[in-house]
Motif scaffolding. Structure first.
Motif, short mmCIF file in Angstrom:
data_model
loop_
_atom_site.label_atom_id
_atom_site.label_comp_id
_atom_site.label_asym_id
_atom_site.label_seq_id
_atom_site.Cartn_x
_atom_site.Cartn_y
_atom_site.Cartn_z
N CYS B 82 0.82 -1.22 0.00
CA CYS B 82 0.00 0.00 0.00
C CYS B 82 0.85 1.27 0.00
N GLY B 83 2.04 1.19 0.57
CA GLY B 83 2.93 2.36 0.58
C GLY B 83 3.30 2.82 -0.82
N CYS B 84 3.21 1.93 -1.79
CA CYS B 84 3.52 2.28 -3.18
C CYS B 84 2.31 2.92 -3.87
N CYS B 85 1.18 2.96 -3.15
CA CYS B 85 -0.09 3.39 -3.78
C CYS B 85 -0.68 4.61 -3.07
N GLY B 86 0.10 5.29 -2.27
CA GLY B 86 -0.41 6.47 -1.57
C GLY B 86 -0.85 6.18 -0.16
N GLY B 87 -0.70 4.95 0.29
CA GLY B 87 -1.01 4.62 1.69
C GLY B 87 0.28 4.41 2.46
N GLY B 88 0.21 3.64 3.54
CA GLY B 88 1.39 3.40 4.36
C GLY B 88 1.37 2.00 4.91
N PRO B 89 2.31 1.67 5.82
CA PRO B 89 2.32 0.32 6.38
C PRO B 89 1.07 -0.02 7.17
N HIS B 90 0.39 1.02 7.71
CA HIS B 90 -0.89 0.74 8.35
C HIS B 90 -1.97 1.74 7.99
N THR B 91 -1.90 2.27 6.79
CA THR B 91 -2.97 3.15 6.31
C THR B 91 -3.33 2.79 4.88
N CYS B 92 -4.63 2.92 4.57
CA CYS B 92 -5.09 2.62 3.21
C CYS B 92 -4.97 3.86 2.33
N PRO B 93 -4.71 3.66 1.04
CA PRO B 93 -4.69 4.80 0.12
C PRO B 93 -6.08 5.44 0.02
N PRO B 94 -6.14 6.70 -0.39
CA PRO B 94 -7.43 7.38 -0.54
C PRO B 94 -8.41 6.57 -1.40
N GLY B 95 -9.65 6.50 -0.95
CA GLY B 95 -10.68 5.83 -1.74
C GLY B 95 -10.81 4.35 -1.47
N SER B 96 -9.95 3.78 -0.64
CA SER B 96 -10.08 2.36 -0.30
C SER B 96 -10.28 2.25 1.21
N GLN B 97 -10.85 1.12 1.64
CA GLN B 97 -11.12 0.92 3.07
C GLN B 97 -10.41 -0.33 3.57
N PRO B 98 -10.00 -0.30 4.85
CA PRO B 98 -9.37 -1.51 5.40
C PRO B 98 -10.42 -2.59 5.62
N SER B 99 -10.08 -3.82 5.28
CA SER B 99 -10.98 -4.93 5.53
C SER B 99 -11.08 -5.17 7.04
N PRO B 100 -12.24 -5.59 7.53
CA PRO B 100 -12.33 -5.91 8.97
C PRO B 100 -11.57 -7.19 9.32
N THR B 101 -11.25 -8.01 8.31
CA THR B 101 -10.47 -9.23 8.55
C THR B 101 -9.07 -9.03 7.99
N ALA B 102 -8.14 -9.86 8.44
CA ALA B 102 -6.75 -9.71 8.00
C ALA B 102 -6.08 -11.07 8.03
#
Lengths: 157, 179
Positions: B82-102
């Motif tokens: 995700c860090g390559c897509c505008g997010g980070g090691p624990h953040t989602c890129p704009p417009g996407s949501q974290p899944s409740p499961t992992a």
């Protein structure tokens, strides 16, 4: 809208670790290990059930403040270990007993009946020899939980 | 008649006896034995003391570049960082949501030689992120089990429980030190 999703998403995972950033910091102090039962719960169960025992509520049973009710009956107590994903978990009996005790007694929180005893490795060893074979686990779970809830009520829970 | 002059070997033996004592030899021997026993207790790195051989990933893992598949936290990531897509090691890129499961894995940190639990939480709700950098697309497999053990397999899309099953990228949040 996108700003909220981008900035607001800091996962609950970090709350558990406390000193999580220390692992990447060259000069930081090393955090304490997560206890064995919790560590193995997280690795083998926590992905679906959630780091704090709750995740996708409509699809995956909530454990937090709920799962303790199962141990109001011997049947419910056995059911938890006989579930295929538990019985066949890649853990020895001692480790599985610790993971079960973390799940039931720590995550179960207020739902645990008073005086309930922890799982022993011997108990876990015997139960996992009899994994559930029901093809409709959802229906079976409902029946087992129904009887456990009734027993909890009788016991004043 | 035997020669009464001392031989060379006798001279040497007597010289050693004059310049040393049984106590000093015992002292040195004792110090050597205690030192040898205490040495393994010193707080040195235990990376080489692993009870199992290192995986290929662990042998080549680095701790400097989190936007690369060989970054140590990515030992079990399967997807796009995700860090390559505008997010980070624990953040989602704009417009996407974290899944409740992992999917949760365990990775060895090369800096301290200890194992940490890592949560690979997928960001969902957008089509797959396609960064041009090749090292952003990962297929690590440490501690993964075959697909018939789905809870321990990272080939599946871990977006279930979300409103959308569209996979965008994967994060790698650190949970804590494993036991």
């Amino acid at each position: 809208m996108w700003r909220a999703s981008a900035i607001g998403v800091v996962f609950g995972a970090l709350a558990l670790a406390g000193a999580s950033g220390a692992a990447d910091a060259a000069s930081g102090s090393t955090p304490s290990p997560i206890p064995l039962g919790a560590s193995r719960y997280l690795e083998s169960c926590g992905g679906c059930h959630g780091i704090t025992g709750t995740s996708a509520k409509s699809e995956i049973p909530v454990l937090r403040d709920q799962v303790g009710r199962f141990v109001c009956t011997d049947e419910g107590r056995a059911y938890l270990v006989r579930l295929p994903n538990v019985a066949f978990a890649a853990m020895d009996d001692h480790t599985l007993a610790q993971a079960m005790n973390y799940m039931v007694f720590s995550l179960g929180g207020s739902s645990v009946p008073k005086g309930a005893r922890p799982y022993s490795p011997q108990e876990v060893a015997a139960l996992r020899q009899r994994p559930l074979k029901a093809t409709d686990l959802a229906s079976m779970r409902s029946s087992v939980l129904g009887r456990a809830l009734a027993a909890c009520q009788e016991q004043g829970r | 008649m035997a020669d009464q002059k001392p031989t060379l070997s006798e001279k040497m033996t007597r010289a050693i006896a004059r310049n040393s004592s049984r106590r000093s030899i015992l002292n040195r021997l004792g110090a050597t034995l205690v030192g040898a026993a205490a040495f393994p207790l010193l707080p040195v790195s235990r990376v080489s003391a692993q009870t199992r051989p290192l995986t290929d990933f662990e042998r080549n893992a680095q701790s400097k570049d989190p936007l690369s598949c060989d970054y140590w936290r990515h030992c079990a990531i399967d997807g796009v960082i995700c860090g390559c897509c505008g997010g980070g090691p624990h953040t989602c890129p704009p417009g996407s949501q974290p899944s409740p499961t992992a999917w949760i894995g365990t990775c060895l940190n090369p800096d301290d030689g200890r194992a940490y639990l890592i949560s690979y939480r997928d960001c969902c709700g957008r089509s797959i992120c396609a960064p041009t950098k090749e090292t952003c697309h990962c297929t690590a497999t440490d501690r993964e089990l075959p697909i018939y053990r789905p809870q321990s397999n990272n080939d599946i899309i871990w977006c279930f429980g979300d409103t959308s099953m569209a996979y965008h990228c994967s994060t790698a949040a650190l949970i804590g030190l494993a036991s």
